[in-house]
Design an enzyme around this catalytic site. Structure first.
Site, PDB file in Angstrom:
ATOM      1  N   LYS A 123      38.408  37.625  47.274  1.00 23.19           N
ATOM      2  CA  LYS A 123      39.602  37.989  48.004  1.00 23.19           C
ATOM      3  C   LYS A 123      40.861  37.629  47.232  1.00 23.19           C
ATOM      4  O   LYS A 123      41.955  38.056  47.562  1.00 23.19           O
ATOM      5  CB  LYS A 123      39.635  37.212  49.342  1.00 23.19           C
ATOM      6  N   GLY A 124      40.680  36.776  46.228  1.00 23.08           N
ATOM      7  CA  GLY A 124      41.834  36.169  45.557  1.00 23.08           C
ATOM      8  C   GLY A 124      42.849  37.135  44.973  1.00 23.08           C
ATOM      9  O   GLY A 124      44.033  36.811  44.856  1.00 23.08           O
ATOM     10  N   ARG A 161      46.408  31.034  50.751  1.00 20.78           N
ATOM     11  CA  ARG A 161      46.565  32.341  50.089  1.00 20.78           C
ATOM     12  C   ARG A 161      47.940  32.943  50.338  1.00 20.78           C
ATOM     13  O   ARG A 161      48.429  33.761  49.561  1.00 20.78           O
ATOM     14  CB  ARG A 161      45.513  33.334  50.601  1.00 20.78           C
ATOM     15  N   PHE A 195      44.302  22.919  39.277  1.00 24.94           N
ATOM     16  CA  PHE A 195      43.862  23.776  40.377  1.00 24.94           C
ATOM     17  C   PHE A 195      45.076  24.338  41.100  1.00 24.94           C
ATOM     18  O   PHE A 195      45.922  23.606  41.585  1.00 24.94           O
ATOM     19  CB  PHE A 195      42.958  23.015  41.350  1.00 24.94           C
ATOM     20  N   VAL A 196      45.156  25.670  41.155  1.00 23.66           N
ATOM     21  CA  VAL A 196      46.335  26.323  41.731  1.00 23.66           C
ATOM     22  C   VAL A 196      45.972  27.130  42.974  1.00 23.66           C
ATOM     23  O   VAL A 196      44.840  27.580  43.131  1.00 23.66           O
ATOM     24  CB  VAL A 196      47.027  27.246  40.690  1.00 23.66           C
ATOM     25  N   GLU A 252      41.759  40.928  38.489  1.00 24.06           N
ATOM     26  CA  GLU A 252      41.317  39.597  38.923  1.00 24.06           C
ATOM     27  C   GLU A 252      42.507  38.688  39.196  1.00 24.06           C
ATOM     28  O   GLU A 252      43.589  38.889  38.650  1.00 24.06           O
ATOM     29  CB  GLU A 252      40.444  38.952  37.833  1.00 24.06           C
ATOM     30  N   ASP A 253      42.269  37.683  40.023  1.00 24.34           N
ATOM     31  CA  ASP A 253      43.317  36.689  40.280  1.00 24.34           C
ATOM     32  C   ASP A 253      43.406  35.679  39.146  1.00 24.34           C
ATOM     33  O   ASP A 253      44.475  35.398  38.633  1.00 24.34           O
ATOM     34  CB  ASP A 253      43.092  35.985  41.636  1.00 24.34           C
ATOM     35  N   LYS A 285      43.095  30.461  32.611  1.00 26.36           N
ATOM     36  CA  LYS A 285      43.029  29.051  32.212  1.00 26.36           C
ATOM     37  C   LYS A 285      42.142  28.976  30.975  1.00 26.36           C
ATOM     38  O   LYS A 285      40.948  28.685  31.081  1.00 26.36           O
ATOM     39  CB  LYS A 285      42.370  28.216  33.326  1.00 26.36           C
ATOM     40  N   ASP A 332      38.655  31.467  34.930  1.00 29.74           N
ATOM     41  CA  ASP A 332      38.499  30.030  34.774  1.00 29.74           C
ATOM     42  C   ASP A 332      37.388  29.818  33.748  1.00 29.74           C
ATOM     43  O   ASP A 332      37.624  29.924  32.553  1.00 29.74           O
ATOM     44  CB  ASP A 332      38.176  29.490  36.178  1.00 29.74           C
TER      45      ASP A 332
HETATM   46  P1  IMP Z   1      35.212  31.696  36.910  1.00 30.01           P
HETATM   47  O1  IMP Z   1      33.943  32.426  37.199  1.00 30.01           O
HETATM   48  O2  IMP Z   1      34.961  30.225  36.625  1.00 30.01           O
HETATM   49  O3  IMP Z   1      36.055  32.331  35.856  1.00 30.01           O
HETATM   50  O4  IMP Z   1      35.988  31.577  38.271  1.00 30.01           O
HETATM   51  C1  IMP Z   1      36.764  32.575  38.755  1.00 30.01           C
HETATM   52  C2  IMP Z   1      37.014  32.360  40.229  1.00 30.01           C
HETATM   53  O5  IMP Z   1      37.120  30.956  40.564  1.00 30.01           O
HETATM   54  C3  IMP Z   1      38.336  32.968  40.584  1.00 30.01           C
HETATM   55  O6  IMP Z   1      38.194  34.314  40.926  1.00 30.01           O
HETATM   56  C4  IMP Z   1      38.783  32.094  41.716  1.00 30.01           C
HETATM   57  O7  IMP Z   1      38.261  32.588  42.918  1.00 30.01           O
HETATM   58  C5  IMP Z   1      38.196  30.747  41.460  1.00 30.01           C
HETATM   59  N1  IMP Z   1      39.172  29.819  40.840  1.00 30.01           N
HETATM   60  C6  IMP Z   1      39.162  29.343  39.580  1.00 30.01           C
HETATM   61  N2  IMP Z   1      40.199  28.530  39.354  1.00 30.01           N
HETATM   62  C7  IMP Z   1      40.909  28.504  40.512  1.00 30.01           C
HETATM   63  C8  IMP Z   1      42.122  27.837  40.906  1.00 30.01           C
HETATM   64  O8  IMP Z   1      42.794  27.102  40.157  1.00 30.01           O
HETATM   65  N3  IMP Z   1      42.527  28.075  42.179  1.00 30.01           N
HETATM   66  C9  IMP Z   1      41.844  28.875  43.047  1.00 30.01           C
HETATM   67  N4  IMP Z   1      40.723  29.515  42.714  1.00 30.01           N
HETATM   68  C10 IMP Z   1      40.246  29.326  41.455  1.00 30.01           C
HETATM   69 MG    MG Z   2      38.383  33.254  44.619  1.00 32.70          MG
END
Ligand code: IMP
Ligand code: MG
Length: 195
Positions: free
Chosen positions: A56-57, A178, A165-166, A112-113, A144, A116
């Site tokens: 949903k981000g 959100r 963490f944001v 994507e939002d 990040k 990470d």
């Molecule tokens: P990844 O698979 O580790 O790249 O994670 C991606 C998902 O983790 C994003 O789509 C977010 O939903 C969540 N996420 C990662 N870092 C943050 C953050 O700092 N705040 C909120 N959600 C995050």
């Molecule tokens: Mg998310």
């Protein structure tokens, strides 16, 4: 369902009090989203374009981005979940909702939002690539880079941010925050860490 179940978060009058600092303010967000929209206008003119938002981000980013785009395009949504509801992501990705549309032969941009570890995007890009789109590119509002665990090519990044963490502008902590209109760093005390 228990009527006595109580989540203290709902006692709060304003979520702003839980923010340690604003990392990206509303004006910067608006400006950058407009630039990203213009890139898409330029690069995808006269092409069959489908934007895929990852729920949903990315909904707030997506909603603002498509209004910065002036060329014709379609949108669709996918939902993924990494197992567990914590602050860090586990690397295991599940598809909760797939696309409604076929992407074969089409130009697709994943919206994507935040990236990470990169696991979510890496997995998503792989399964979408198997459906043989004409092109598949990735646009993320936030990145990040320090946290990356898998090597993934990201085509456009709104803002590179440090390893904090944001929340806000679509991003959540335990499904809350959100609606904040900016990207802010959550006070560590909110998720039980020392300040
Ligand atoms: P990844 O698979 O580790 O790249 O994670 C991606 C998902 O983790 C994003 O789509 C977010 O939903 C969540 N996420 C990662 N870092 C943050 C953050 O700092 N705040 C909120 N959600 C995050
Ligand atoms: Mg998310």
């Amino acid at each position: 369902m228990s009527a006595s179940f109580h989540r203290p978060i709902f006692d709060k009058v304003s979520l702003h009090q839980d923010i340690a600092k604003v990392l990206v303010d509303e004006v910067s967000l608006r400006q950058r989203v407009r630039e990203l929209g213009e890139i898409i206008n330029r690069e995808y003119a006269h092409k069959d374009l489908l934007l895929v938002s990852v729920l949903k981000g990315s909904i707030i980013f997506m909603a603002d981005l498509i209004r910065a785009i002036t060329i014709p395009h379609e949108i669709d949504f996918m939902a993924t979940s990494s197992y567990g509801a914590g602050v860090s992501s586990s690397g295991v990705v599940r598809i909760l909702k797939d696309l409604n549309t076929s992407i074969e032969g089409r130009n697709v941009i994943i919206v994507e939002d935040i990236i990470d570890s990169g696991h979510t995007l890496n997995y998503l890009a792989r399964i979408l690539q198997e459906r043989r789109p004409a092109s598949l590119r990735i646009m993320t509002l936030l990145d990040k880079p320090e946290r990356r665990e898998v090597d993934i090519h990201v085509d456009w990044v709104g803002f590179s941010i440090p390893n904090e963490f944001v929340v806000g502008y679509g991003l959540d902590y335990n499904e809350i925050y959100r609606n904040l209109p900016y990207i802010g760093v959550l006070k560590p005390s909110v998720y039980g860490a020392p300040e």
